[in-house]
Design a protein around this motif. Structure first.
Motif, mmCIF file in Angstrom:
data_model
loop_
_atom_site.group_PDB
_atom_site.id
_atom_site.type_symbol
_atom_site.label_atom_id
_atom_site.label_comp_id
_atom_site.label_asym_id
_atom_site.label_seq_id
_atom_site.Cartn_x
_atom_site.Cartn_y
_atom_site.Cartn_z
ATOM 1 N N ASN A 87 0.473 -1.176 -0.033
ATOM 2 C CA ASN A 87 0.098 0.249 -0.285
ATOM 3 C C ASN A 87 0.709 1.332 0.202
ATOM 4 N N LYS A 88 2.243 0.796 -0.342
ATOM 5 C CA LYS A 88 2.841 2.101 -0.043
ATOM 6 C C LYS A 88 3.321 3.202 0.332
ATOM 7 N N LEU A 89 2.619 2.724 1.967
ATOM 8 C CA LEU A 89 2.903 3.054 3.694
ATOM 9 C C LEU A 89 4.308 2.867 4.298
ATOM 10 N N SER A 90 4.567 3.902 4.486
ATOM 11 C CA SER A 90 6.113 4.572 5.743
ATOM 12 C C SER A 90 5.638 3.220 7.120
ATOM 13 N N ILE A 91 5.851 2.979 7.852
ATOM 14 C CA ILE A 91 5.445 2.526 9.515
ATOM 15 C C ILE A 91 4.924 3.746 9.903
ATOM 16 N N GLU A 92 5.885 4.961 10.178
ATOM 17 C CA GLU A 92 4.907 6.595 10.134
ATOM 18 C C GLU A 92 3.810 6.751 9.446
ATOM 19 N N GLN A 93 2.771 6.286 8.351
ATOM 20 C CA GLN A 93 2.122 6.827 8.252
ATOM 21 C C GLN A 93 1.211 6.024 8.131
ATOM 22 N N LEU A 94 1.171 4.276 8.983
ATOM 23 C CA LEU A 94 0.205 3.532 9.163
ATOM 24 C C LEU A 94 -0.126 4.110 10.352
ATOM 25 N N ALA A 95 1.429 4.207 11.275
ATOM 26 C CA ALA A 95 0.740 4.806 12.702
ATOM 27 C C ALA A 95 -0.849 5.248 12.740
ATOM 28 N N GLN A 96 -0.284 6.481 11.533
ATOM 29 C CA GLN A 96 -1.373 8.022 11.879
ATOM 30 C C GLN A 96 -2.326 7.306 11.851
ATOM 31 N N ARG A 97 -2.157 6.405 10.515
ATOM 32 C CA ARG A 97 -4.122 6.356 9.787
ATOM 33 C C ARG A 97 -4.272 5.410 10.991
ATOM 34 N N ILE A 98 -3.876 4.647 11.703
ATOM 35 C CA ILE A 98 -4.487 3.500 12.120
ATOM 36 C C ILE A 98 -4.197 3.733 13.871
ATOM 37 N N ASP A 99 -3.534 5.173 14.220
ATOM 38 C CA ASP A 99 -3.331 5.672 15.190
ATOM 39 C C ASP A 99 -3.300 4.354 16.803
ATOM 40 N N LEU A 100 -1.824 4.062 16.305
ATOM 41 C CA LEU A 100 -1.014 3.448 17.081
ATOM 42 C C LEU A 100 0.939 4.104 17.426
ATOM 43 N N ASP A 101 1.255 3.672 18.070
ATOM 44 C CA ASP A 101 2.181 3.944 18.542
ATOM 45 C C ASP A 101 3.273 3.376 17.091
ATOM 46 N N ALA A 102 3.860 4.117 16.228
ATOM 47 C CA ALA A 102 4.994 3.834 15.543
ATOM 48 C C ALA A 102 6.038 2.641 15.649
ATOM 49 N N GLU A 103 6.955 3.139 17.114
ATOM 50 C CA GLU A 103 7.603 2.374 17.375
ATOM 51 C C GLU A 103 7.335 0.715 17.509
ATOM 52 N N ASP A 104 5.828 0.828 17.791
ATOM 53 C CA ASP A 104 4.901 -0.464 18.444
ATOM 54 C C ASP A 104 4.867 -1.337 17.464
ATOM 55 N N LEU A 105 5.021 0.004 16.009
ATOM 56 C CA LEU A 105 4.250 -1.136 14.741
ATOM 57 C C LEU A 105 5.879 -1.338 13.740
ATOM 58 N N GLN A 106 6.474 -0.922 14.886
ATOM 59 C CA GLN A 106 8.521 -1.020 14.148
ATOM 60 C C GLN A 106 8.447 -2.944 14.957
ATOM 61 N N ASN A 107 7.968 -2.441 15.980
ATOM 62 C CA ASN A 107 8.834 -4.099 16.882
ATOM 63 C C ASN A 107 7.526 -5.582 17.126
ATOM 64 N N ILE A 108 6.391 -4.692 15.736
ATOM 65 C CA ILE A 108 5.335 -5.682 15.435
ATOM 66 C C ILE A 108 6.127 -6.720 13.969
ATOM 67 N N GLU A 109 6.588 -5.843 13.251
ATOM 68 C CA GLU A 109 7.076 -5.839 11.990
ATOM 69 C C GLU A 109 8.970 -6.375 11.990
ATOM 70 N N SER A 110 9.376 -6.157 13.009
ATOM 71 C CA SER A 110 10.780 -6.486 13.180
ATOM 72 C C SER A 110 10.661 -8.287 13.872
ATOM 73 N N GLY A 111 9.696 -8.051 14.642
ATOM 74 C CA GLY A 111 9.264 -9.598 15.722
ATOM 75 C C GLY A 111 9.985 -9.504 17.042
ATOM 76 N N ALA A 112 10.384 -7.990 17.576
ATOM 77 C CA ALA A 112 10.550 -7.430 18.730
ATOM 78 C C ALA A 112 9.758 -7.548 20.122
ATOM 79 N N ASN A 113 8.189 -7.725 19.276
ATOM 80 C CA ASN A 113 6.960 -7.913 20.075
ATOM 81 C C ASN A 113 6.258 -8.332 19.979
ATOM 82 N N ALA A 114 5.550 -8.923 21.032
ATOM 83 C CA ALA A 114 4.551 -9.735 19.905
ATOM 84 C C ALA A 114 3.440 -8.375 20.138
#
Length: 187
Positions: A87-114
């Protein structure tokens, strides 16, 4: 007329970062022979190697241990990365659209946090996926048969960093998985 692009898309930036990461990884020794070769190269300079770098086998063991300790993306994290980059979205753009923290999204994608149940639900709704199926995929709920889903495992095992790097066959498999995750009729 200047045909040069003055900006890079988020997926292009991610691809460049991935390529740079792969290049940096290739600079580090991967075998005992590589370590011995580097030791020989550095041993010929007036500066001696530190004690911790003198034993190739121990150096290689430390590299392997560090690699094993690094987080690996889960199937859900990889799915989010693929859908986001498709969808051509950066992590920050997605975080803003769904109102979640960008760091949390990064951790979900990388596997750092469930992923939390809230994050799974919000992401499933944003990408028009069935939340119940995604909850099973993440292990937050279990199906009575609890059978492995080979398509989900193939997404998790995919070594490609984002959607843009998939070939046509991989894209077709990815779209088939997403269609299954969106379908309300099938478990």
């Amino acid at each position: 007329m200047n045909t040069r692009k003055d900006y890079l898309s988020p997926s292009e930036i991610e691809r460049l970062l991935y390529d740079a990461d792969q290049f940096v990884d290739s600079l580090f020794p991967q075998t005992e022979a590589d370590v011995a070769e580097m030791q020989a190269m550095f041993g010929s300079t007036p500066i001696e190697l530190p004690e911790r770098l003198r034993e190739p086998k121990l150096v290689l063991e430390r590299i392997i241990e560090r690699e094993r300790a690094a987080p690996k993306p889960s199937a859900f994290g990889k799915l989010v990365t693929m859908l986001r980059t498709e969808n051509k979205l950066s992590i920050e753009q997605l975080a803003q659209r769904i109102d979640l923290d960008a760091e949390d999204l990064q951790n979900i994608e990388s596997g750092a946090n469930a992923a939390s149940p809230l994050a799974v639900t919000v992401l499933a709704e944003f990408f028009k996926l069935q939340p119940q199926k995604i909850m099973r995929m993440t292990g937050l709920t279990r199906e009575s048969s609890d059978r492995p889903q080979s398509e989900i495992l193939s997404v998790a095992a995919c070594a490609k960093p984002n959607f843009d790097s998939l070939d046509s066959q991989e894209r077709a498999m990815f779209h088939a998985l997403v269609k299954q995750l969106r379908n309300k009729d099938r478990p």
